[in-house]
Design an enzyme around this catalytic site. Sequence first.
Site, PDB file in Angstrom:
ATOM      1  N   ASN A  17       0.850  -1.069   0.159  1.00  0.00           N
ATOM      2  CA  ASN A  17      -0.021   0.066  -0.138  1.00  0.00           C
ATOM      3  C   ASN A  17       0.885   1.260  -0.106  1.00  0.00           C
ATOM      4  O   ASN A  17       1.495   1.543   1.095  1.00  0.00           O
ATOM      5  CB  ASN A  17      -1.008  -0.110   1.232  1.00  0.00           C
ATOM      6  CG  ASN A  17      -1.743   1.113   1.342  1.00  0.00           C
ATOM      7  OD1 ASN A  17      -1.816   2.075   0.509  1.00  0.00           O
ATOM      8  ND2 ASN A  17      -2.217   1.349   2.445  1.00  0.00           N
ATOM      9  N   LYS A  19       0.132   4.060  -0.324  1.00  0.00           N
ATOM     10  CA  LYS A  19      -0.411   5.429   0.107  1.00  0.00           C
ATOM     11  C   LYS A  19      -0.332   6.738  -0.769  1.00  0.00           C
ATOM     12  O   LYS A  19      -0.090   6.416  -1.874  1.00  0.00           O
ATOM     13  CB  LYS A  19      -0.250   5.625   1.520  1.00  0.00           C
ATOM     14  CG  LYS A  19      -0.204   4.360   2.613  1.00  0.00           C
ATOM     15  CD  LYS A  19      -0.043   4.643   3.921  1.00  0.00           C
ATOM     16  CE  LYS A  19      -0.314   3.240   4.845  1.00  0.00           C
ATOM     17  NZ  LYS A  19      -0.463   3.589   6.079  1.00  0.00           N
ATOM     18  N   HIS A 103      -9.951   0.932   4.756  1.00  0.00           N
ATOM     19  CA  HIS A 103      -8.571   1.189   5.321  1.00  0.00           C
ATOM     20  C   HIS A 103      -8.753   2.211   6.573  1.00  0.00           C
ATOM     21  O   HIS A 103      -9.723   3.314   6.351  1.00  0.00           O
ATOM     22  CB  HIS A 103      -7.493   1.741   4.399  1.00  0.00           C
ATOM     23  CG  HIS A 103      -6.367   1.830   5.057  1.00  0.00           C
ATOM     24  ND1 HIS A 103      -5.801   2.761   6.025  1.00  0.00           N
ATOM     25  CD2 HIS A 103      -5.039   0.988   4.842  1.00  0.00           C
ATOM     26  CE1 HIS A 103      -4.532   2.677   6.216  1.00  0.00           C
ATOM     27  NE2 HIS A 103      -4.170   1.758   5.675  1.00  0.00           N
ATOM     28  N   GLU A 105      -7.328   4.987   7.491  1.00  0.00           N
ATOM     29  CA  GLU A 105      -7.009   6.129   7.232  1.00  0.00           C
ATOM     30  C   GLU A 105      -8.318   6.690   6.412  1.00  0.00           C
ATOM     31  O   GLU A 105      -8.500   7.904   6.528  1.00  0.00           O
ATOM     32  CB  GLU A 105      -5.770   6.263   6.314  1.00  0.00           C
ATOM     33  CG  GLU A 105      -4.623   6.274   7.179  1.00  0.00           C
ATOM     34  CD  GLU A 105      -3.552   5.737   6.580  1.00  0.00           C
ATOM     35  OE1 GLU A 105      -3.308   5.803   5.387  1.00  0.00           O
ATOM     36  OE2 GLU A 105      -2.450   5.154   7.251  1.00  0.00           O
ATOM     37  N   GLU A 175      -5.763  -4.587  10.517  1.00  0.00           N
ATOM     38  CA  GLU A 175      -4.825  -3.685  10.717  1.00  0.00           C
ATOM     39  C   GLU A 175      -5.283  -2.826  11.945  1.00  0.00           C
ATOM     40  O   GLU A 175      -5.976  -1.958  11.960  1.00  0.00           O
ATOM     41  CB  GLU A 175      -4.785  -2.743   9.658  1.00  0.00           C
ATOM     42  CG  GLU A 175      -4.286  -3.414   8.413  1.00  0.00           C
ATOM     43  CD  GLU A 175      -3.664  -2.352   7.270  1.00  0.00           C
ATOM     44  OE1 GLU A 175      -2.815  -2.612   6.957  1.00  0.00           O
ATOM     45  OE2 GLU A 175      -4.422  -1.472   6.963  1.00  0.00           O
ATOM     46  N   GLY A 181       1.772   2.745  10.620  1.00  0.00           N
ATOM     47  CA  GLY A 181       2.705   3.900  10.580  1.00  0.00           C
ATOM     48  C   GLY A 181       3.568   4.413  11.952  1.00  0.00           C
ATOM     49  O   GLY A 181       3.909   5.608  11.903  1.00  0.00           O
ATOM     50  N   SER A 220       2.921  -1.662  10.363  1.00  0.00           N
ATOM     51  CA  SER A 220       4.434  -1.699  10.642  1.00  0.00           C
ATOM     52  C   SER A 220       5.100  -2.959  10.479  1.00  0.00           C
ATOM     53  O   SER A 220       6.014  -3.412  11.219  1.00  0.00           O
ATOM     54  CB  SER A 220       4.642  -0.954  12.082  1.00  0.00           C
ATOM     55  OG  SER A 220       4.168   0.169  12.242  1.00  0.00           O
TER      56      SER A 220
END
Length: 275
Positions: A17, A19, A103, A105, A175, A181, A220
């Site tokens: 991903n 991003k 996701h 985010e 996740e 991150g 991570s």
Amino acid sequence: MPTRNTPAPGPKLVIANWKMHGTHAGNARLIDALLPGLSAMAGVQVAICPPMPYLAQLAGLLGRTGICLGAQNISERAEGAFTGEVSGQMLADMGCGYALVGHSERRSLYGETDAQVAMKFEAALRAGLTPVLCLGETIHQRRAGNTNAVIGSQLKAVLEQVGMAQLAKGVIAYEPVWAIGTGETASPTQAQAVHAHIRQLLAAQDPAAAARMRLLYGGSVKADNAAQLFAQQDIDGGLIGGASLDADAFAAICRAAISAEPPVGAGLPAKNSTR
Ligand code: PGA
């Protein structure tokens, strides 16, 4: 451009991903650095989700390498006056095989609700894409002991929308929001516990389909922790953010996915009772 279909479940699946990172030149350099290592790898399925404007570039670069193309998002709408949105049909037309949906985010920064995520999952299937449903709890939810409840309700929204038979055509990525991150990874034991819970929830609907579904871990994942995570019974691959922007690190993660596979001829892995 051809629609790239995703293969049947089997080897571990590792999805990059990217991003909102990349440039035309930088993407070409990254793929150039990745391909020699990755194309020699059998025993792992790899997909890359670049930013939308670079889908065509990546479709060209990946060509017949066997590496799939994926999108980081998808509209829940099929077509029409929806400025800025990208439909599943468009993604399929660009050569995508996968689309991430929900996701964290997207959920936290852009307000995507469980209901919208469920519609996106359905839209991806309608377009012939494999949706990758992202689920995860925040650190506050974990500390309050609500991890399983949060995961359960995120999953339920999609189950109610599409039913188990359709859900089973997708992939699930656990996740934990607190691990994305942040450099803080769920321990293999923590990750396995949630994966086992997800598989149990699925098995309550259809044990055989639940056993076949791929459950990825994301948050991570790095070259030095991938092997331990992938060795867990219910972890079938990874969704990789930061480390996927580094060719050496991403290749090492893909290698870890291969070595975590049971030896050929060893029969089904001795997964827990839910598989
Ligand atoms: P990370 O991101 O690997 O940078 O934590 C994972 C993800 O958001 O998919």
